[in-house]
Design an enzyme around this catalytic site. Structure first.
Site, PDB file in Angstrom:
ATOM      1  N   HIS A  62      43.266  26.338  43.209  1.00  0.00           N
ATOM      2  CA  HIS A  62      43.381  25.643  42.194  1.00  0.00           C
ATOM      3  C   HIS A  62      44.534  25.882  41.181  1.00  0.00           C
ATOM      4  O   HIS A  62      45.499  26.516  41.737  1.00  0.00           O
ATOM      5  CB  HIS A  62      41.922  25.932  40.960  1.00  0.00           C
ATOM      6  CG  HIS A  62      42.055  27.356  40.811  1.00  0.00           C
ATOM      7  ND1 HIS A  62      42.320  28.575  41.307  1.00  0.00           N
ATOM      8  CD2 HIS A  62      41.925  27.854  39.219  1.00  0.00           C
ATOM      9  CE1 HIS A  62      42.136  29.852  40.943  1.00  0.00           C
ATOM     10  NE2 HIS A  62      42.102  29.104  39.296  1.00  0.00           N
ATOM     11  N   HIS A  64      45.366  26.575  38.224  1.00  0.00           N
ATOM     12  CA  HIS A  64      45.666  27.776  37.067  1.00  0.00           C
ATOM     13  C   HIS A  64      47.050  28.299  37.296  1.00  0.00           C
ATOM     14  O   HIS A  64      47.393  28.740  38.662  1.00  0.00           O
ATOM     15  CB  HIS A  64      44.313  28.629  36.984  1.00  0.00           C
ATOM     16  CG  HIS A  64      43.382  28.148  36.098  1.00  0.00           C
ATOM     17  ND1 HIS A  64      42.240  28.435  36.298  1.00  0.00           N
ATOM     18  CD2 HIS A  64      43.540  27.119  35.169  1.00  0.00           C
ATOM     19  CE1 HIS A  64      41.423  27.930  35.447  1.00  0.00           C
ATOM     20  NE2 HIS A  64      41.910  27.015  34.753  1.00  0.00           N
ATOM     21  N   ASP A  66      48.117  31.151  37.393  1.00  0.00           N
ATOM     22  CA  ASP A  66      48.213  32.404  38.061  1.00  0.00           C
ATOM     23  C   ASP A  66      48.049  32.352  39.488  1.00  0.00           C
ATOM     24  O   ASP A  66      48.294  33.057  40.281  1.00  0.00           O
ATOM     25  CB  ASP A  66      47.358  33.531  37.438  1.00  0.00           C
ATOM     26  CG  ASP A  66      45.922  33.037  37.290  1.00  0.00           C
ATOM     27  OD1 ASP A  66      45.689  32.143  37.251  1.00  0.00           O
ATOM     28  OD2 ASP A  66      45.091  33.871  37.721  1.00  0.00           O
TER      29      ASP A  66
END
Lengths: 314, 314
Positions: A62, A64, A66
């Site tokens: 995904h 995000h 991080d």
């Protein structure tokens, strides 16, 4: 004939000097597959002595930060190292504009094609297949569109037992049939049929190994069914059991939830990571998981999990 | 009353486990100013024990990846740490779309205002000014639009010598004049004028310190004039003297070029960095520079250069 997981980063969103963000490499038969790409991944790869140029393709769960902020530096350095082979990046549709923007600004330094394969699956579907490996993607249960991946080593061709070749004086055609998994059928001089079963003539040299990656996700109904029976399961454990409320709020898993998934799925080993910066001691995570699933191992940055070849008895 | 440079990254484009990409912090009177933002800067800041929340503002020289790819993770982590104070980022016009794209995708996690101040100067111009510090930007000579920065501690207010207050029975108004740097003028009873010069009544408690940052750049005509007399000059030395052709091709500097600039500018100390990954030993860089400018120091990741307060004799 390696099948080895190297965990490059075990932090959740906030990195520290000891824990970088999510990134892993699975090496299968000498080819490396990068899974997620937190900031600093290119340095962690150097530390693990995995050549950036050996990375076959990239799988992004995904978008995000991080899980993706290491991608820009990685691609740039691959460019400086004169990679020419196209790089396929499997990831959510939402990764597309990020890559497009990056390439519009930094594409001059990237002398290879970056191919984004957008994921759009509702249940496990094969998204990659080579001679030795297939990779499936499946949806996880996170705040934004997120995917898990299962890497399955393909079952090898059947070997023909040498002494059976001699015993039955097998022809090349018959040997070919056995390799394809077919019984050998001979018409004898009296017109009768002799069936030599493949199970007697041949054997699988080894069993295909498997690895599933589940990060980031809250528990969900199909999860244990989808990763059923894998040899190695990586499951995020952002939070400890006592932080279940936080986990639910942020669509993450606790130790006990990850261990329950491993138990229900009947996996071989559970590897955990993606630790919240609130909890410094990964031994506590491991201990909590082991109350449910004893074969749990808390990954550190740089941990290596090697799945040895499982040969079948001949 | 600190004025301290911490070098966080000394690699040029390709980082290694020992050398991260360009990033530095100058701390002046307890306030931290981040200069460039290579990948992994947030971890290097932790290593240097510099709080992310103490970063006052950011100065970006140019948008090559090795100077900006750490910005996304840094801003995200500042967001997670609940920074609310706006963050001003000084940088080229071309940084604008990068920040805009980042915020369009990741802005939900950034609970503070990110203000981009685009630079557009042809010669040194003040772009930041506070009570204790002014920062000027000036163009460098690189492949793309790139800026250097000079940080100047402001000269403090004049102190009035206590024994002169007594000796001349200075009034509050007269003391105010001295502090502003004005001579005291008194009309005596006989109508004549008594001038008490500020140089006799007051003194500057300390001299303002200065730091100039020049990366990335090939040598250019005005450079030594623009950084003239600074106490500390950081100048990139991507290449050794024998690699002058490469340096010219890529708009970088060699050791000898950086040292010549330091000599011509009459700076106090020269700090070098941005080493090419071709050359592993920074001692060779240092030795080459010292043939021209002995006060040269080869920075390592984590090097700290402290400029002590220089008090004037009273």
């Amino acid at each position: 004939m390696d099948f080895t997981l190297t965990v490059l980063g075990t932090a959740s969103a906030k990195p520290s000097t000891a824990r970088y963000q999510s990134a892993q490499v699975l090496t299968v038969h000498g080819r490396s597959f990068l899974i997620d790409c937190g900031e600093g991944v290119q340095v962690r790869l150097q530390e693990a002595r995995i050549s950036l140029l050996k990375i076959e393709s990239v799988f992004i769960s995904h978008i995000h930060g991080d899980h993706v902020f290491g991608l820009f530096g990685l691609l740039s350095t691959m460019g400086m190292m004169s990679r020419t082979k196209p790089l396929v990046i499997y990831g959510p549709v939402s990764l597309g504009p990020i890559l497009k923007f990056f390439l519009s600004y930094y594409g001059d330094g990237i002398p290879f094609e970056v191919v984004h394969k957008p994921l759009n699956v509702k249940s496990p579907e094969v998204i990659y297949s080579s001679k030795s490996l297939s990779v499936s993607a499946f949806p996880l249960n996170h705040k934004i569109e997120t995917f898990g991946f299962i890497f399955r080593e393909k079952e090898p061709q059947i070997n023909v037992k040498k002494w059976k070749i001699e015993e039955y004086a097998l022809t090349l055609t018959e040997i070919g049939s056995v390799k394809r998994g077919e019984d050998v059928r001979r018409t004898l001089p009296d017109g009768s049929l002799l069936v030599l079963p493949v199970s007697e003539l041949g054997y699988k040299p080894y069993r295909g190994r498997s690895y599933a990656y589940c990060s980031d996700t809250a528990p969900f109904g199909d999860e244990s069914e989808w990763v059923k029976g894998v040899d190695l399961l990586y499951h995020e454990t952002t939070y400890l059991a006592s932080q279940a409320d936080l986990a639910a709020l942020r669509y993450h898993s606790t130790t006990l939830q990850a261990a329950s998934c491993a138990l229900e799925a009947g996996v071989g080993k559970l590897v955990i990571g993606h630790y919240s910066s609130r909890n410094r001691d990964s031994a506590v995570y491991e201990a909590e998981c082991r109350t449910i699933f004893p074969e749990t191992y808390a990954a550190q940055d740089g941990s290596v999990f090697d799945l040895p070849l499982v040969r079948f008895p001949v």
